[in-house]
Design an enzyme around this catalytic site. Structure first.
Site, mmCIF file in Angstrom:
data_model
loop_
_atom_site.group_PDB
_atom_site.id
_atom_site.type_symbol
_atom_site.label_atom_id
_atom_site.label_comp_id
_atom_site.label_asym_id
_atom_site.label_seq_id
_atom_site.Cartn_x
_atom_site.Cartn_y
_atom_site.Cartn_z
ATOM 1 N N HIS A 54 -120.648 -9.806 -6.374
ATOM 2 C CA HIS A 54 -122.135 -9.869 -6.215
ATOM 3 C C HIS A 54 -122.627 -9.768 -4.348
ATOM 4 O O HIS A 54 -121.487 -9.700 -3.509
ATOM 5 C CB HIS A 54 -122.506 -11.996 -6.239
ATOM 6 C CG HIS A 54 -122.794 -11.907 -7.509
ATOM 7 N ND1 HIS A 54 -123.448 -12.000 -8.494
ATOM 8 C CD2 HIS A 54 -121.559 -12.627 -8.285
ATOM 9 C CE1 HIS A 54 -123.345 -11.735 -9.819
ATOM 10 N NE2 HIS A 54 -122.169 -12.432 -9.690
ATOM 11 N N CYS B 15 -125.962 -16.144 -10.223
ATOM 12 C CA CYS B 15 -125.667 -17.240 -11.233
ATOM 13 C C CYS B 15 -125.853 -18.686 -11.247
ATOM 14 O O CYS B 15 -125.928 -19.418 -10.552
ATOM 15 C CB CYS B 15 -124.052 -17.537 -11.030
ATOM 16 S SG CYS B 15 -123.132 -18.600 -11.809
HETATM 17 P P1 HMG Z 1 -120.409 -29.114 -22.928
HETATM 18 O O1 HMG Z 1 -121.269 -30.011 -22.796
HETATM 19 O O2 HMG Z 1 -119.377 -29.718 -22.339
HETATM 20 O O3 HMG Z 1 -119.589 -29.088 -24.265
HETATM 21 O O4 HMG Z 1 -120.335 -28.076 -22.520
HETATM 22 P P2 HMG Z 1 -119.203 -30.082 -24.791
HETATM 23 O O5 HMG Z 1 -117.379 -29.099 -25.978
HETATM 24 O O6 HMG Z 1 -118.828 -31.455 -24.934
HETATM 25 O O7 HMG Z 1 -120.084 -29.964 -26.748
HETATM 26 C C1 HMG Z 1 -121.082 -30.692 -26.452
HETATM 27 C C2 HMG Z 1 -121.880 -30.170 -27.739
HETATM 28 O O8 HMG Z 1 -122.470 -28.646 -27.157
HETATM 29 C C3 HMG Z 1 -121.771 -29.938 -29.214
HETATM 30 O O9 HMG Z 1 -123.109 -29.938 -30.097
HETATM 31 C C4 HMG Z 1 -121.105 -28.812 -29.362
HETATM 32 O O10 HMG Z 1 -120.895 -27.858 -30.498
HETATM 33 C C5 HMG Z 1 -122.014 -27.683 -28.362
HETATM 34 P P3 HMG Z 1 -123.132 -31.569 -30.328
HETATM 35 O O11 HMG Z 1 -121.290 -32.284 -31.468
HETATM 36 O O12 HMG Z 1 -122.869 -32.634 -29.355
HETATM 37 O O13 HMG Z 1 -124.139 -31.294 -31.769
HETATM 38 N N1 HMG Z 1 -121.969 -26.745 -27.861
HETATM 39 C C6 HMG Z 1 -122.049 -24.951 -28.137
HETATM 40 N N2 HMG Z 1 -123.073 -25.084 -28.917
HETATM 41 C C7 HMG Z 1 -122.944 -23.817 -29.330
HETATM 42 N N3 HMG Z 1 -122.521 -22.234 -28.549
HETATM 43 C C8 HMG Z 1 -121.820 -23.110 -28.277
HETATM 44 C C9 HMG Z 1 -121.175 -24.281 -27.542
HETATM 45 N N4 HMG Z 1 -120.540 -25.277 -26.996
HETATM 46 C C10 HMG Z 1 -120.745 -26.936 -27.568
HETATM 47 N N5 HMG Z 1 -120.309 -21.920 -27.740
HETATM 48 C C11 HMG Z 1 -119.411 -25.519 -22.832
HETATM 49 C C12 HMG Z 1 -119.182 -27.024 -21.937
HETATM 50 C C13 HMG Z 1 -118.224 -24.477 -21.875
HETATM 51 C C14 HMG Z 1 -120.020 -24.866 -23.930
HETATM 52 C C15 HMG Z 1 -121.295 -25.522 -21.639
HETATM 53 O O14 HMG Z 1 -120.159 -26.225 -19.951
HETATM 54 C C16 HMG Z 1 -121.524 -24.191 -20.796
HETATM 55 O O15 HMG Z 1 -121.682 -23.391 -22.491
HETATM 56 N N6 HMG Z 1 -121.368 -23.759 -20.236
HETATM 57 C C17 HMG Z 1 -121.505 -21.746 -20.258
HETATM 58 C C18 HMG Z 1 -122.037 -21.446 -18.194
HETATM 59 C C19 HMG Z 1 -122.137 -20.463 -18.283
HETATM 60 O O16 HMG Z 1 -122.769 -19.453 -19.482
HETATM 61 N N7 HMG Z 1 -122.236 -19.919 -16.822
HETATM 62 C C20 HMG Z 1 -122.538 -18.444 -16.593
HETATM 63 C C21 HMG Z 1 -121.399 -17.901 -17.305
HETATM 64 S S1 HMG Z 1 -120.105 -17.439 -15.585
HETATM 65 C C22 HMG Z 1 -120.754 -16.373 -14.321
HETATM 66 O O17 HMG Z 1 -121.985 -15.723 -14.914
HETATM 67 C C23 HMG Z 1 -119.684 -16.001 -14.189
HETATM 68 C C24 HMG Z 1 -118.801 -14.730 -13.721
HETATM 69 O O18 HMG Z 1 -120.168 -13.663 -13.799
HETATM 70 C C25 HMG Z 1 -118.480 -14.390 -12.336
HETATM 71 C C26 HMG Z 1 -118.579 -14.202 -11.440
HETATM 72 O O19 HMG Z 1 -119.811 -14.188 -10.985
HETATM 73 O O20 HMG Z 1 -117.425 -15.438 -11.080
HETATM 74 C C27 HMG Z 1 -118.336 -14.190 -15.142
HETATM 75 MG MG MG Z 2 -120.977 -12.973 -12.101
#
Ligand code: HMG
Ligand code: MG
Length: 309
Positions: A218, A249
């Protein structure tokens, strides 16, 4: 001038793969939600610019990243494209959604620090790795390519300096669980070139070869291009960038856009390094996207080439 003069540096690789992240890392950070049709056109335009890897979206929890909640609607609209279309999957639920739509390239995304693991994944570093393990195993069994991102490799907004050994340990864990490649994330853009060379050397010493490592900078402190050059000098040939410098992010304070793809292409073309990208076409894409978003691109090269200043 619309192209730089070329002076080749024999110390550098002759070809670099640009791993375009604008449609994912860029759009995930927009305040508004970009319509699915605009995203689909964006990805098509990026591919038509000659980019061979265009990260498309994320199959994460829709409440965590509402900007990408349309992944199911978007991904099938890209089926005609003959480029790699990686997607982010944090867990088995995300992998199921991606594989059901025919994704062939997936990425898990770990953190080198506990603070960001908690903010981004709602888990400790180790619990996140345990969550990724079956994702990677199942993705490999389905013949998908797996990338392991690692965030906060060079500094963390909550914890400050991040010890190199901590970064190496999580990289090693990602490789050991079966990730094909790594992407070293400078999530908040604080790295400087000496750090980049040092981390790459430490990873090589830990048995991770350079050809499995990509870099993801970044540009918060304006260091992304210098850091990229340091990585190229070390032999890295995969560089992440975001068209027009979109990005950030949502779960990291002070993260701004990624290295702009146009700024990267300008430097690589000047160094005689092949990327396959048509800079004029890519710039036109970023100008078009900036119009959709209602603000000018932060990329210096886009601004210079499109006379936006
Ligand atoms: P959580 O709340 O701990 O999820 O989130 P959970 O495992 O406890 O599940 C809770 C509910 O969410 C459940 O539903 C699951 O089915 C549902 P319920 O049974 O309560 O009805 N669920 C989902 N639904 C759809 N799709 C899914 C999913 N997973 C669970 N995949 C979780 C944990 C990891 C899901 C959440 O924290 C999350 O989605 N985080 C994503 C954050 C993100 O995308 N950040 C940006 C990307 S990283 C980045 O940008 C950095 C990068 O560019 C590199 C850099 O720059 O360093 C890559
Ligand atoms: Mg990134």
């Amino acid at each position: 001038m619309t192209l730089p003069m070329v002076v080749r540096d024999p110390q550098l690789p002759s070809r670099v793969r640009i791993y375009e992240v604008g449609a994912r890392d860029g759009l995930q950070n927009e305040k508004g939600v970009v319509p699915t049709e605009v995203k689909a056109e964006f990805v098509h335009r990026l591919a038509a610019s000659g980019l061979s890897t265009v990260e498309a979206t994320s199959f994460v929890h829709p409440k965590w990243v509402p900007q990408l909640a349309d992944a199911e609607a978007l991904f099938p609209q890209l089926a005609d494209l003959d480029v790699d279309l990686p997607v982010l999957v944090p867990n088995e639920r995300g992998l199921d959604r991606a594989l059901a739509l025919g994704a062939r390239h997936v990425a898990v995304f770990a953190s080198a620090t506990e603070s960001f693991a908690q903010a981004n994944l709602n888990r400790t570093v180790d619990a996140a790795l345990a969550m990724f393990e079956p994702v990677v195993t199942r993705a490999k069994a389905a013949n998908a390519q797996v990338r392991g991102y690692l965030s906060m490799c060079f500094g963390d907004p909550w914890e400050g300096a991040v010890p190199e050994g901590q970064v190496v340990k999580v990289c090693r864990a990602l490789i050991d669980m079966g990730c094909d490649t790594l992407s070293l994330g400078d999530t908040i853009g604080v790295a400087t070139p000496g750090q980049v060379g040092s981390l790459l050397t430490a990873l090589n010493t830990a048995g991770v070869p350079t050809d499995r490592i990509g870099v993801h900078f970044h540009d918060t402190y304006g260091q992304a291009l210098s850091n990229t050059l340091a990585a190229l000098r070390h032999g890295v040939t995969t560089v992440d960038a975001s068209a027009g410098g979109l990005g950030g992010c949502p779960y990291a304070k002070s993260a701004t856009g990624n290295l702009a793809t146009e700024d990267l292409v300008w430097m690589l073309q000047g160094l005689g390094i092949d990327t396959g990208v048509d800079l004029a076409r890519l710039t036109a894409t970023s100008v078009w996207m900036a119009e959709q978003l209602g603000r000018p691109s932060p990329s210096r090269t886009v601004r210079a080439l499109s006379h936006q200043d």
